[in-house]
Design a protein around this motif. Sequence first.
Motif, PDB file in Angstrom:
ATOM      1  N   LEU A 114       0.812  -1.223   0.000  1.00  0.00           N
ATOM      2  CA  LEU A 114       0.000   0.000   0.000  1.00  0.00           C
ATOM      3  C   LEU A 114       0.842   1.268   0.000  1.00  0.00           C
ATOM      4  CD1 LEU A 114      -2.750  -0.971   2.617  1.00  0.00           C
ATOM      5  CD2 LEU A 114      -3.150  -0.504   0.197  1.00  0.00           C
ATOM      6  N   LEU A 115       1.873   1.286   0.833  1.00  0.00           N
ATOM      7  CA  LEU A 115       2.677   2.494   1.048  1.00  0.00           C
ATOM      8  C   LEU A 115       4.164   2.148   0.981  1.00  0.00           C
ATOM      9  CD1 LEU A 115       0.678   3.815   4.120  1.00  0.00           C
ATOM     10  CD2 LEU A 115       0.688   4.879   1.864  1.00  0.00           C
ATOM     11  N   PRO A 116       4.667   1.809  -0.193  1.00  0.00           N
ATOM     12  CA  PRO A 116       6.071   1.373  -0.280  1.00  0.00           C
ATOM     13  C   PRO A 116       7.069   2.412   0.199  1.00  0.00           C
ATOM     14  CG  PRO A 116       5.135   1.795  -2.470  1.00  0.00           C
ATOM     15  CD  PRO A 116       3.990   1.803  -1.504  1.00  0.00           C
ATOM     16  N   ALA A 117       6.735   3.691   0.100  1.00  0.00           N
ATOM     17  CA  ALA A 117       7.686   4.729   0.521  1.00  0.00           C
ATOM     18  C   ALA A 117       7.815   4.799   2.039  1.00  0.00           C
ATOM     19  CB  ALA A 117       7.251   6.093  -0.024  1.00  0.00           C
ATOM     20  N   ALA A 118       6.779   4.404   2.773  1.00  0.00           N
ATOM     21  CA  ALA A 118       6.806   4.510   4.235  1.00  0.00           C
ATOM     22  C   ALA A 118       7.566   3.353   4.878  1.00  0.00           C
ATOM     23  CB  ALA A 118       5.378   4.556   4.783  1.00  0.00           C
ATOM     24  N   VAL A 119       7.575   2.206   4.207  1.00  0.00           N
ATOM     25  CA  VAL A 119       8.169   1.008   4.808  1.00  0.00           C
ATOM     26  C   VAL A 119       9.653   1.166   5.124  1.00  0.00           C
ATOM     27  CG1 VAL A 119       8.692  -1.432   4.421  1.00  0.00           C
ATOM     28  CG2 VAL A 119       6.442  -0.536   3.837  1.00  0.00           C
ATOM     29  N   PRO A 120      10.502   1.697   4.222  1.00  0.00           N
ATOM     30  CA  PRO A 120      11.923   1.837   4.567  1.00  0.00           C
ATOM     31  C   PRO A 120      12.155   2.698   5.800  1.00  0.00           C
ATOM     32  CG  PRO A 120      11.604   2.120   2.207  1.00  0.00           C
ATOM     33  CD  PRO A 120      10.246   2.099   2.827  1.00  0.00           C
ATOM     34  N   ILE A 121      11.341   3.736   5.981  1.00  0.00           N
ATOM     35  CA  ILE A 121      11.507   4.614   7.143  1.00  0.00           C
ATOM     36  C   ILE A 121      11.173   3.872   8.429  1.00  0.00           C
ATOM     37  CG2 ILE A 121      10.714   6.730   8.260  1.00  0.00           C
ATOM     38  CD1 ILE A 121      10.165   7.852   5.478  1.00  0.00           C
ATOM     39  N   VAL A 122      10.035   3.181   8.421  1.00  0.00           N
ATOM     40  CA  VAL A 122       9.612   2.430   9.609  1.00  0.00           C
ATOM     41  C   VAL A 122      10.597   1.293   9.885  1.00  0.00           C
ATOM     42  CG1 VAL A 122       7.770   1.019  10.604  1.00  0.00           C
ATOM     43  CG2 VAL A 122       7.193   3.036   9.245  1.00  0.00           C
ATOM     44  N   PHE A 123      11.075   0.653   8.828  1.00  0.00           N
ATOM     45  CA  PHE A 123      12.032  -0.440   9.002  1.00  0.00           C
ATOM     46  C   PHE A 123      13.347   0.084   9.571  1.00  0.00           C
ATOM     47  CE2 PHE A 123      15.182  -3.517   7.134  1.00  0.00           C
ATOM     48  CZ  PHE A 123      14.824  -4.588   7.947  1.00  0.00           C
ATOM     49  N   LEU A 124      13.772   1.266   9.131  1.00  0.00           N
ATOM     50  CA  LEU A 124      14.989   1.867   9.674  1.00  0.00           C
ATOM     51  C   LEU A 124      14.826   2.144  11.164  1.00  0.00           C
ATOM     52  CD1 LEU A 124      17.804   3.077   9.270  1.00  0.00           C
ATOM     53  CD2 LEU A 124      16.696   5.236   8.625  1.00  0.00           C
ATOM     54  N   ILE A 125      13.654   2.630  11.554  1.00  0.00           N
ATOM     55  CA  ILE A 125      13.373   2.863  12.972  1.00  0.00           C
ATOM     56  C   ILE A 125      13.456   1.551  13.743  1.00  0.00           C
ATOM     57  CG2 ILE A 125      11.552   3.538  14.608  1.00  0.00           C
ATOM     58  CD1 ILE A 125      10.639   5.591  12.482  1.00  0.00           C
ATOM     59  N   TRP A 126      12.887   0.482  13.161  1.00  0.00           N
ATOM     60  CA  TRP A 126      12.934  -0.829  13.807  1.00  0.00           C
ATOM     61  C   TRP A 126      14.384  -1.273  14.018  1.00  0.00           C
ATOM     62  CZ3 TRP A 126      14.915  -5.648  13.369  1.00  0.00           C
ATOM     63  CH2 TRP A 126      14.288  -6.683  14.076  1.00  0.00           C
ATOM     64  N   ILE A 127      15.214  -1.123  12.987  1.00  0.00           N
ATOM     65  CA  ILE A 127      16.605  -1.559  13.075  1.00  0.00           C
ATOM     66  C   ILE A 127      17.358  -0.772  14.146  1.00  0.00           C
ATOM     67  CG2 ILE A 127      18.815  -1.580  11.856  1.00  0.00           C
ATOM     68  CD1 ILE A 127      17.320  -2.282   9.312  1.00  0.00           C
ATOM     69  N   ILE A 128      17.165   0.552  14.163  1.00  0.00           N
ATOM     70  CA  ILE A 128      17.872   1.396  15.133  1.00  0.00           C
ATOM     71  C   ILE A 128      17.498   0.994  16.562  1.00  0.00           C
ATOM     72  CG2 ILE A 128      18.071   3.739  16.040  1.00  0.00           C
ATOM     73  CD1 ILE A 128      17.767   4.741  13.140  1.00  0.00           C
ATOM     74  N   VAL A 129      16.213   0.823  16.813  1.00  0.00           N
ATOM     75  CA  VAL A 129      15.760   0.461  18.162  1.00  0.00           C
ATOM     76  C   VAL A 129      16.242  -0.936  18.529  1.00  0.00           C
ATOM     77  CG1 VAL A 129      13.747   0.089  19.641  1.00  0.00           C
ATOM     78  CG2 VAL A 129      13.754   1.976  18.002  1.00  0.00           C
ATOM     79  N   PHE A 130      16.173  -1.861  17.576  1.00  0.00           N
ATOM     80  CA  PHE A 130      16.608  -3.232  17.857  1.00  0.00           C
ATOM     81  C   PHE A 130      18.103  -3.291  18.154  1.00  0.00           C
ATOM     82  CE2 PHE A 130      18.436  -7.212  16.149  1.00  0.00           C
ATOM     83  CZ  PHE A 130      17.932  -8.072  17.115  1.00  0.00           C
TER      84      PHE A 130
END
Length: 209
Positions: free
Chosen positions: A125-141
């Motif tokens: 649905l929102l391919p542009a939003a996924v990399p940003i959210v995934f980057l946040i996930w990686i940083i927090v993890f």
Amino acid sequence: MWSIVLILSLLGYLFGSFPAGYVAGRLAGIDIRTVGSGNIGATNVLRVLGKKWGYAVFFIDALKGFAAVRLALLLIQFWPEAKPFSVQLTILAGVMCIIGHNFPVWLRFKGGKGVATSAGVLFGLLPAAVPIVFLIWIIVFETTRYVSVASIVAAISLPVVVGLFLHWNFIEGPALLYFSTLIALLVLWRHRSNFSRLLNGTEQRFTRK
């Protein structure tokens, strides 16, 4: 219209209800529901069975969400009366896919937590939003080494990112904001047990295998 609503809801649920983690466990000779956290999601599979199975399960769970959304978009082209509601209908298919993953009828409605499947739906649905959210996930993890904390923070960030995209006119349609908020709330609710474990210090940090 009701026919396409019913078809997309059913297809979305069936796509999501395929229990990749459970199947992976059976192929590896165990019932994944009886080890680790007891969850059939990719995180528990990764902890118990290692990268080979864990990454494969994550990919399949994400693919379910992406395929459900893209199939919905394809089918809508054959219903002229449905085209004005394409965004809402694809969101419906995505939501039903996530529900199917979380509550698969084949496993007595005890499924995963929906993070990977939600990511797949969002990518459709929102391919542009996924990399940003995934980057946040990686940083927090990488900072905390808690998969649950990374998933919770990423879920909270999702509607914020979508809201900013709407504000900047990168995307259109408030339905996408409502959908992202719903997904965030669902992920948080499915992680409610992790909150108590984090508070009492019993939540497991992820260690590499």
